[in-house]
Design a protein around this motif. Structure first.
Motif, PDB file in Angstrom:
ATOM      1  N   THR A  51     -20.785 -43.107 -12.292  1.00 37.50           N
ATOM      2  CA  THR A  51     -22.048 -42.471 -12.679  1.00 37.50           C
ATOM      3  C   THR A  51     -23.196 -43.470 -12.638  1.00 37.50           C
ATOM      4  OG1 THR A  51     -21.778 -42.926 -15.049  1.00 37.50           O
ATOM      5  CG2 THR A  51     -20.824 -40.868 -14.194  1.00 37.50           C
ATOM      6  N   ARG A  52     -24.397 -42.936 -12.831  1.00 41.66           N
ATOM      7  CA  ARG A  52     -25.596 -43.761 -12.964  1.00 41.66           C
ATOM      8  C   ARG A  52     -26.392 -43.251 -14.175  1.00 41.66           C
ATOM      9  NH1 ARG A  52     -22.854 -46.150 -10.133  1.00 41.66           N
ATOM     10  NH2 ARG A  52     -23.239 -47.014  -8.043  1.00 41.66           N
ATOM     11  N   PRO A  53     -27.299 -44.061 -14.694  1.00 44.03           N
ATOM     12  CA  PRO A  53     -28.119 -43.599 -15.825  1.00 44.03           C
ATOM     13  C   PRO A  53     -28.964 -42.389 -15.425  1.00 44.03           C
ATOM     14  CG  PRO A  53     -28.311 -45.974 -15.538  1.00 44.03           C
ATOM     15  CD  PRO A  53     -27.604 -45.460 -14.326  1.00 44.03           C
ATOM     16  N   TRP A  54     -29.233 -41.542 -16.394  1.00 41.90           N
ATOM     17  CA  TRP A  54     -30.140 -40.416 -16.199  1.00 41.90           C
ATOM     18  C   TRP A  54     -31.561 -40.898 -16.481  1.00 41.90           C
ATOM     19  CZ3 TRP A  54     -32.006 -36.048 -19.616  1.00 41.90           C
ATOM     20  CH2 TRP A  54     -32.448 -34.958 -18.852  1.00 41.90           C
ATOM     21  N   LYS A  55     -32.479 -39.978 -16.676  1.00 46.34           N
ATOM     22  CA  LYS A  55     -33.886 -40.328 -16.887  1.00 46.34           C
ATOM     23  C   LYS A  55     -34.110 -40.980 -18.240  1.00 46.34           C
ATOM     24  CE  LYS A  55     -34.862 -36.480 -13.839  1.00 46.34           C
ATOM     25  NZ  LYS A  55     -35.323 -35.088 -13.717  1.00 46.34           N
ATOM     26  N   ILE A  56     -33.313 -40.606 -19.232  1.00 46.25           N
ATOM     27  CA  ILE A  56     -33.296 -41.261 -20.534  1.00 46.25           C
ATOM     28  C   ILE A  56     -31.834 -41.513 -20.880  1.00 46.25           C
ATOM     29  CG2 ILE A  56     -35.463 -40.290 -21.385  1.00 46.25           C
ATOM     30  CD1 ILE A  56     -33.805 -38.201 -22.919  1.00 46.25           C
ATOM     31  N   TYR A  57     -31.579 -42.515 -21.728  1.00 49.87           N
ATOM     32  CA  TYR A  57     -30.180 -42.826 -22.031  1.00 49.87           C
ATOM     33  C   TYR A  57     -29.565 -41.824 -22.996  1.00 49.87           C
ATOM     34  CZ  TYR A  57     -31.384 -44.662 -26.668  1.00 49.87           C
ATOM     35  OH  TYR A  57     -31.811 -44.790 -27.968  1.00 49.87           O
ATOM     36  N   GLY A  58     -30.412 -41.206 -23.851  1.00 54.67           N
ATOM     37  CA  GLY A  58     -29.851 -40.264 -24.805  1.00 54.67           C
ATOM     38  C   GLY A  58     -30.830 -39.915 -25.907  1.00 54.67           C
ATOM     39  N   GLU A  59     -30.281 -39.382 -26.969  1.00 53.97           N
ATOM     40  CA  GLU A  59     -31.072 -38.992 -28.135  1.00 53.97           C
ATOM     41  C   GLU A  59     -30.206 -39.114 -29.376  1.00 53.97           C
ATOM     42  OE1 GLU A  59     -31.669 -34.807 -26.941  1.00 53.97           O
ATOM     43  OE2 GLU A  59     -30.558 -34.268 -28.761  1.00 53.97           O
ATOM     44  N   GLY A  60     -30.865 -39.029 -30.534  1.00 59.47           N
ATOM     45  CA  GLY A  60     -30.122 -39.044 -31.790  1.00 59.47           C
ATOM     46  C   GLY A  60     -30.667 -40.067 -32.770  1.00 59.47           C
ATOM     47  N   PRO A  61     -30.231 -39.972 -34.012  1.00 59.03           N
ATOM     48  CA  PRO A  61     -30.800 -40.811 -35.074  1.00 59.03           C
ATOM     49  C   PRO A  61     -30.288 -42.245 -35.115  1.00 59.03           C
ATOM     50  CG  PRO A  61     -29.104 -39.382 -35.977  1.00 59.03           C
ATOM     51  CD  PRO A  61     -29.276 -38.980 -34.536  1.00 59.03           C
ATOM     52  N   LEU A 110     -26.565 -29.478 -30.702  1.00 62.62           N
ATOM     53  CA  LEU A 110     -27.914 -29.213 -30.208  1.00 62.62           C
ATOM     54  C   LEU A 110     -28.401 -30.428 -29.441  1.00 62.62           C
ATOM     55  CD1 LEU A 110     -30.495 -27.436 -30.111  1.00 62.62           C
ATOM     56  CD2 LEU A 110     -31.234 -28.628 -32.212  1.00 62.62           C
ATOM     57  N   ILE A 111     -28.726 -30.220 -28.158  1.00 60.29           N
ATOM     58  CA  ILE A 111     -29.258 -31.305 -27.333  1.00 60.29           C
ATOM     59  C   ILE A 111     -30.748 -31.048 -27.130  1.00 60.29           C
ATOM     60  CG2 ILE A 111     -29.038 -32.560 -25.161  1.00 60.29           C
ATOM     61  CD1 ILE A 111     -26.167 -31.583 -24.974  1.00 60.29           C
ATOM     62  N   LYS A 112     -31.564 -31.709 -27.909  1.00 55.47           N
ATOM     63  CA  LYS A 112     -33.005 -31.457 -27.920  1.00 55.47           C
ATOM     64  C   LYS A 112     -33.668 -31.834 -26.597  1.00 55.47           C
ATOM     65  CE  LYS A 112     -33.362 -32.173 -32.927  1.00 55.47           C
ATOM     66  NZ  LYS A 112     -33.966 -32.982 -34.017  1.00 55.47           N
ATOM     67  N   SER A 113     -33.156 -32.852 -25.935  1.00 52.09           N
ATOM     68  CA  SER A 113     -33.769 -33.317 -24.688  1.00 52.09           C
ATOM     69  C   SER A 113     -33.666 -32.299 -23.560  1.00 52.09           C
ATOM     70  CB  SER A 113     -33.125 -34.628 -24.244  1.00 52.09           C
ATOM     71  OG  SER A 113     -33.269 -35.623 -25.232  1.00 52.09           O
ATOM     72  N   LEU A 114     -32.825 -31.271 -23.726  1.00 49.85           N
ATOM     73  CA  LEU A 114     -32.664 -30.245 -22.698  1.00 49.85           C
ATOM     74  C   LEU A 114     -33.250 -28.905 -23.134  1.00 49.85           C
ATOM     75  CD1 LEU A 114     -29.055 -31.071 -21.422  1.00 49.85           C
ATOM     76  CD2 LEU A 114     -31.251 -31.675 -20.390  1.00 49.85           C
ATOM     77  N   ALA A 115     -34.222 -28.960 -24.025  1.00 52.83           N
ATOM     78  CA  ALA A 115     -34.924 -27.743 -24.426  1.00 52.83           C
ATOM     79  C   ALA A 115     -35.710 -27.174 -23.247  1.00 52.83           C
ATOM     80  CB  ALA A 115     -35.880 -28.053 -25.576  1.00 52.83           C
ATOM     81  N   LYS A 116     -36.049 -25.882 -23.323  1.00 52.75           N
ATOM     82  CA  LYS A 116     -36.932 -25.293 -22.316  1.00 52.75           C
ATOM     83  C   LYS A 116     -38.250 -26.055 -22.288  1.00 52.75           C
ATOM     84  CE  LYS A 116     -35.238 -20.512 -22.232  1.00 52.75           C
ATOM     85  NZ  LYS A 116     -35.599 -19.087 -22.502  1.00 52.75           N
ATOM     86  N   LYS A 117     -38.753 -26.269 -21.090  1.00 55.22           N
ATOM     87  CA  LYS A 117     -40.013 -26.995 -20.885  1.00 55.22           C
ATOM     88  C   LYS A 117     -39.947 -28.417 -21.425  1.00 55.22           C
ATOM     89  CE  LYS A 117     -42.913 -22.850 -20.818  1.00 55.22           C
ATOM     90  NZ  LYS A 117     -44.107 -22.165 -21.348  1.00 55.22           N
ATOM     91  N   ASN A 118     -38.778 -29.044 -21.310  1.00 53.78           N
ATOM     92  CA  ASN A 118     -38.664 -30.448 -21.713  1.00 53.78           C
ATOM     93  C   ASN A 118     -39.313 -31.332 -20.644  1.00 53.78           C
ATOM     94  OD1 ASN A 118     -36.516 -31.907 -19.896  1.00 53.78           O
ATOM     95  ND2 ASN A 118     -35.650 -29.869 -20.315  1.00 53.78           N
ATOM     96  N   PRO A 119     -39.727 -32.545 -20.992  1.00 59.55           N
ATOM     97  CA  PRO A 119     -40.436 -33.412 -20.036  1.00 59.55           C
ATOM     98  C   PRO A 119     -39.528 -34.099 -19.025  1.00 59.55           C
ATOM     99  CG  PRO A 119     -40.196 -34.528 -22.141  1.00 59.55           C
ATOM    100  CD  PRO A 119     -39.673 -33.136 -22.340  1.00 59.55           C
ATOM    101  N   HIS A 120     -38.205 -33.935 -19.141  1.00 60.77           N
ATOM    102  CA  HIS A 120     -37.278 -34.689 -18.297  1.00 60.77           C
ATOM    103  C   HIS A 120     -36.746 -33.894 -17.114  1.00 60.77           C
ATOM    104  CE1 HIS A 120     -37.405 -37.185 -21.836  1.00 60.77           C
ATOM    105  NE2 HIS A 120     -36.837 -36.252 -22.562  1.00 60.77           N
ATOM    106  N   GLU A 121     -36.587 -32.585 -17.280  1.00 61.97           N
ATOM    107  CA  GLU A 121     -35.964 -31.763 -16.248  1.00 61.97           C
ATOM    108  C   GLU A 121     -36.623 -30.393 -16.213  1.00 61.97           C
ATOM    109  OE1 GLU A 121     -34.517 -30.540 -13.316  1.00 61.97           O
ATOM    110  OE2 GLU A 121     -33.349 -32.354 -13.808  1.00 61.97           O
ATOM    111  N   SER A 122     -37.274 -30.089 -15.071  1.00 65.09           N
ATOM    112  CA  SER A 122     -38.000 -28.823 -14.948  1.00 65.09           C
ATOM    113  C   SER A 122     -37.094 -27.660 -14.538  1.00 65.09           C
ATOM    114  CB  SER A 122     -39.133 -28.972 -13.925  1.00 65.09           C
ATOM    115  OG  SER A 122     -38.616 -29.338 -12.659  1.00 65.09           O
ATOM    116  N   ARG A 123     -35.948 -27.967 -13.921  1.00 59.87           N
ATOM    117  CA  ARG A 123     -35.050 -26.897 -13.484  1.00 59.87           C
ATOM    118  C   ARG A 123     -34.346 -26.249 -14.674  1.00 59.87           C
ATOM    119  NH1 ARG A 123     -31.300 -30.177  -9.506  1.00 59.87           N
ATOM    120  NH2 ARG A 123     -31.569 -31.625 -11.266  1.00 59.87           N
TER     121      ARG A 123
END
Length: 489
Positions: free
Chosen positions: A378-388, A432-445
């Protein structure tokens, strides 16, 4: 005639390109070198600290200098006091006297390699020579080597052959640069002051002195011997190479090793810690971080080296072992940030691997058999991840890191697929993966499908303005972390 000259000219140009050799110059090295894909794909390797220090099995792999230093403590362990009580004064029993006791009588290279393969490792890096000066290979430049003394067999060759037979890459590490200032010479009757053993302990030196040409030449001979004899796919150096006085060999050894890689027709990897003086540009090597990580995606491939044990790199009897869960979380986090994990074990003096370490490796391998597609190749995505849960950056920072939980998500990508790995399991099975919400800044599809890689549990999902909501029915199917495979329209 013109055609003949043109043909000859093209042949000369082609030969020049094929005959390329690195010069000991950063620009020359930078002009051609790239970290090979095999390393970027590998993600997980095994480090091995094994040597005469496994005989006392006390304090740490640095028992050797500790037994000559009353002030050297590791927690409540003091090697000097332990040595006096167990073996006697260093004038009677020096570090050299452990070597005949280091027999490796139960060493089975093929069994080691099979274990590492089951653990999911794709490369293996034994310590070729530690600071103690004892060569764990058949050295041509010191009598203090594993072929002549102790085991009296080339354990490095046996392991290299076994590892490669299992389809893994083989590396070697050198820690020899610190040998010249490793041992104390406080008492005149200690063997560290005896000239007949100077080829093991080196000559008395001030700790802040720079290496003289004699030691630099010896280091060069021993290092190129490792390179030429074992053709390592990866060459790892400890931080001693970064100290003042070593500048003359930095470009030279890098060019030498990379040129050998050209001769062998394979991509090779040179690793250094760059701990203080940053002696190697980080675009021409792979940066290694000892017992620490990156806090974000790093633009170049990098590596963490850490151990299954919290106390020592070599085997000790009272080691405190980490859990496979913790180490898998660490591996997943590292891979999401463009790194690899080199995980160390310390075998016993007889050549057996401690059962606690073996259990950890097998547990990690079981997880990777199910979930490995989210890591390997694999390769890194646009951000490494999310969480506290945040990770501290830099060397020796792992002790400050908190355990991750189910809200901590790490991303990796392969072709057009995104993998989202949760580092824990919620009691209700809802993620819940917040980074993949509708209209997120990372992925438009829009999301087309989500699969639960970690088990056969029924999965319900929906993409909302809050995020990608996942509901996994039933009990958690495995330990440590849980992988979701996301595809887009």
């Amino acid at each position: 005639m013109k055609r003949v000259f043109l043909f000859l000219a093209l042949c000369v140009i082609g030969a020049s390109a094929d005959d390329f050799r690195y010069e000991p110059d950063w620009d020359s090295i930078r002009s051609r070198y790239q970290v090979p894909d095999w390393f970027r794909d590998a993600k997980f390797g095994i480090f091995i600290h094994w040597g005469p220090y496994a005989v006392p099995a006390y304090m740490s792999e640095k028992y050797a200098p500790g037994m000559y230093d009353p002030g050297w403590n590791k927690g409540d362990m003091n090697a000097f006091r332990h040595h006096q009580e167990t073996y006697g004064d260093p004038s009677e029993f020096g570090y050299k006297d452990f070597i005949p006791m280091f027999k490796a009588e139960k060493f089975d290279a093929a069994a080691w390699a099979r274990l590492f393969k089951k653990a999911g490792a794709r490369y293996v890096v034994p310590v070729a020579e530690h600071h103690d000066g004892f060569a764990m290979y058949a050295s041509k430049h010191t009598r203090w080597n594993v072929k002549n003394m102790g085991p009296k067999k080339d354990t490095m060759r046996l392991l290299a052959d076994a590892v490669r037979a299992e389809g893994m890459k083989f590396g070697a590490s050198s820690h020899f640069a610190l040998n010249r200032i490793y041992y104390k010479t406080t008492e005149p009757d200690w063997d560290t002051n005896d000239p007949q053993y100077a080829d093991l302990y080196w000559y008395p030196r001030d700790k802040d002195s720079k290496p003289d040409q004699e030691f630099l030449d010896l280091w060069w001979k021993r290092t190129t011997d490792i390179i030429d004899s074992y053709q390592p796919d990866l060459l790892w150096f400890d931080y001693g190479l970064d100290k003042p006085g070593w500048e003359s060999v930095h470009k030279k050894i890098l060019a030498y090793y990379y040129n050998q890689g050209l001769e062998w027709n394979k991509g090779v990897v040179f690793q250094d810690k760059n701990m203080k003086y940053h002696c190697f540009p980080e675009d021409v090597i792979v940066l290694d971080i000892e017992r620490g990580r990156m806090s974000e995606i790093y633009k170049y491939p990098w590596q963490t080296d850490t151990s299954v044990g919290k106390i020592s790199w070599g085997y000790i009897e009272n080691e405190e072992y980490k859990t496979a869960d913790y180490l898998l979380d660490e591996l997943i986090d590292i891979v999401s940030k463009n790194g690899c994990l080199l995980l160390n074990i310390g075998p016993k003096a007889d050549g057996t691997i401690p059962p606690e370490a073996e259990a950890i490796l097998l547990s990690m391998g079981e997880w990777m058999n199910i979930n490995g597609e989210a890591l390997f190749d694999t390769r890194p995505w646009k951000i490494y991840g999310e969480g506290p849960t945040k990770v501290n950056k830099g060397h020796h920072s792992e002790k400050h890191n908190e355990d991750a939980g189910y809200k901590d998500i790490r991303f990796t990508a392969k072709d057009d697929v995104l993998y989202a790995t949760a580092l824990g399991w919620p009691k209700n099975g809802k993620f819940l993966i917040k980074s993949l919400a509708k209209k997120n800044p990372h992925e438009s599809r829009r999301i087309k499908s989500v699969q639960f890689v970690s088990g056969k549990n029924h999965l319900r999902w929906k993409q909302t303005r809050k995020g990608l909501e996942l509901n996994v029915r039933g009990k958690k199917p495995c330990e440590a972390a849980y992988v979701f495979k996301v595809e887009f329209m």
